[in-house]
Design a protein around this motif. Structure first.
Motif, PDB file in Angstrom:
ATOM      1  N   GLN A  79       0.486  -4.473   0.549  1.00  0.00           N
ATOM      2  CA  GLN A  79       1.114  -4.406  -0.765  1.00  0.00           C
ATOM      3  C   GLN A  79       0.409  -5.334  -1.746  1.00  0.00           C
ATOM      4  O   GLN A  79       0.234  -4.987  -2.924  1.00  0.00           O
ATOM      5  N   ARG A  80      -0.024  -6.495  -1.289  1.00  0.00           N
ATOM      6  CA  ARG A  80      -0.775  -7.406  -2.158  1.00  0.00           C
ATOM      7  C   ARG A  80      -2.110  -6.784  -2.569  1.00  0.00           C
ATOM      8  O   ARG A  80      -2.563  -6.958  -3.702  1.00  0.00           O
TER       9      ARG A  80
ATOM     10  N   PRO B 109       8.101  -1.387  -4.885  1.00  0.00           N
ATOM     11  CA  PRO B 109       6.978  -2.085  -4.247  1.00  0.00           C
ATOM     12  C   PRO B 109       7.355  -2.887  -3.007  1.00  0.00           C
ATOM     13  O   PRO B 109       6.464  -3.381  -2.327  1.00  0.00           O
ATOM     14  N   THR B 110       8.644  -3.009  -2.717  1.00  0.00           N
ATOM     15  CA  THR B 110       9.049  -3.811  -1.554  1.00  0.00           C
ATOM     16  C   THR B 110       9.669  -2.958  -0.448  1.00  0.00           C
ATOM     17  O   THR B 110      10.290  -3.486   0.474  1.00  0.00           O
TER      18      THR B 110
ATOM     19  N   ALA C  18      -3.481  -6.074  -6.285  1.00  0.00           N
ATOM     20  CA  ALA C  18      -4.811  -6.488  -6.742  1.00  0.00           C
ATOM     21  C   ALA C  18      -5.550  -5.320  -7.380  1.00  0.00           C
ATOM     22  O   ALA C  18      -6.214  -5.468  -8.417  1.00  0.00           O
ATOM     23  N   MET C  19      -5.431  -4.131  -6.776  1.00  0.00           N
ATOM     24  CA  MET C  19      -6.084  -2.945  -7.315  1.00  0.00           C
ATOM     25  C   MET C  19      -5.498  -2.587  -8.684  1.00  0.00           C
ATOM     26  O   MET C  19      -6.221  -2.213  -9.605  1.00  0.00           O
TER      27      MET C  19
ATOM     28  N   PRO D   5       2.075   1.463   0.642  1.00  0.00           N
ATOM     29  CA  PRO D   5       0.633   1.202   0.619  1.00  0.00           C
ATOM     30  C   PRO D   5      -0.120   1.790   1.805  1.00  0.00           C
ATOM     31  O   PRO D   5      -1.312   2.047   1.712  1.00  0.00           O
ATOM     32  N   MET D   6       0.567   2.020   2.927  1.00  0.00           N
ATOM     33  CA  MET D   6      -0.130   2.579   4.083  1.00  0.00           C
ATOM     34  C   MET D   6      -0.597   4.003   3.804  1.00  0.00           C
ATOM     35  O   MET D   6      -1.623   4.449   4.314  1.00  0.00           O
ATOM     36  N   THR D   7       0.150   4.744   2.989  1.00  0.00           N
ATOM     37  CA  THR D   7      -0.274   6.100   2.636  1.00  0.00           C
ATOM     38  C   THR D   7      -1.048   6.116   1.316  1.00  0.00           C
ATOM     39  O   THR D   7      -1.852   7.017   1.086  1.00  0.00           O
TER      40      THR D   7
END
Length: 234
Positions: free
Chosen positions: A158-159, A178-179, A163-164, A96-98
């Protein structure tokens, strides 16, 4: 049947010529079902997921058949894919950071699919984004919505990605590892969250992972990839 993939192949062209990354992939997914895609690094897991989303690199050629809700996706125009992507089919990216844009607030990024696919105003979409962040159990959704990605922890980012992905109520969500890079406790919470959302909404899930133990507890069926080929299914 929600998704039917037949003889899926992905070829990448480079300086040394073309190479086949995914070969002859055939599998199906029903409404509300969860499928685990397992394999070591370089086995073609992510490329398979990107092919389903129409997000393969420019030097990739996708062949075979991908039918989603009865509609053929291979060869579909980018305009038509844009209408599906983020609406009927969504993806939770690996890092998620990228995947999140560092220059935009988290709430604005969660709200974007609602503006594009639901025609909501940016103000209304942002308010809905706060609700979605609360729905994925972020401790302070208002703060998170106004924050930039770097201000959130890995689990919070990640949450926000989840949500997106669920904002428009997709029928299929693809979760690509995802983890990754999360500690064991946060990993368990994220997976439990995805399970809960799937049960609640009835969406189908493709969970991509290198960890057999992760998918074993969260998927109805599993396929194992090695060197771009499905070696086992069960």
């Amino acid at each position: 049947m929600l998704l039917e993939v037949s003889n899926l192949a992905v070829d990448l062209t480079g300086p040394g010529g073309a190479g086949r990354i995914v070969s002859g992939g055939t599998f199906a997914l029903d409404e509300g079902e969860s499928l685990g895609v397992v394999g070591e690094s370089g086995s073609g897991k992510t490329m398979t997921a990107l092919a389903l989303m129409g997000l393969t690199p420019e030097n990739a050629r996708v062949s075979g058949s991908i039918r989603f809700e009865g509609r053929e996706l291979v060869g579909l125009s980018e305009e038509a894919m844009l209408a599906l992507r983020g609406d009927r089919i969504a993806m939770i990216f690996q890092e998620p950071m990228t995947a999140l844009n560092p220059l935009h607030r988290v709430g604005a990024q969660v709200a974007e699919p609602l503006v594009l696919h639901r025609g909501m105003t940016r103000e209304a979409a942002f308010d809905r984004a706060v609700q979605l962040l609360d729905h994925v159990r972020l401790a302070d959704p208002e703060r998170a919505a106004h924050a930039y990605p770097f201000a959130l922890s890995g689990g919070e980012r990640q949450r926000a990605m989840i949500a997106m992905a669920i904002g428009c109520g997709p029928r299929l969500v693809i979760a690509d590892e995802p983890t990754t890079a999360l500690d064991v406790t946060v990993q368990a919470r994220i997976l439990a969250l995805i399970d809960g959302l799937r049960t609640e909404s009835g969406m189908a899930l493709i969970l991509v992972s290198h960890d057999l133990a992760v998918v074993a507890g969260h998927c109805d069926r599993i396929i194992v990839l090695y060197a771009g080929v499905i070696m086992e299914s069960g």
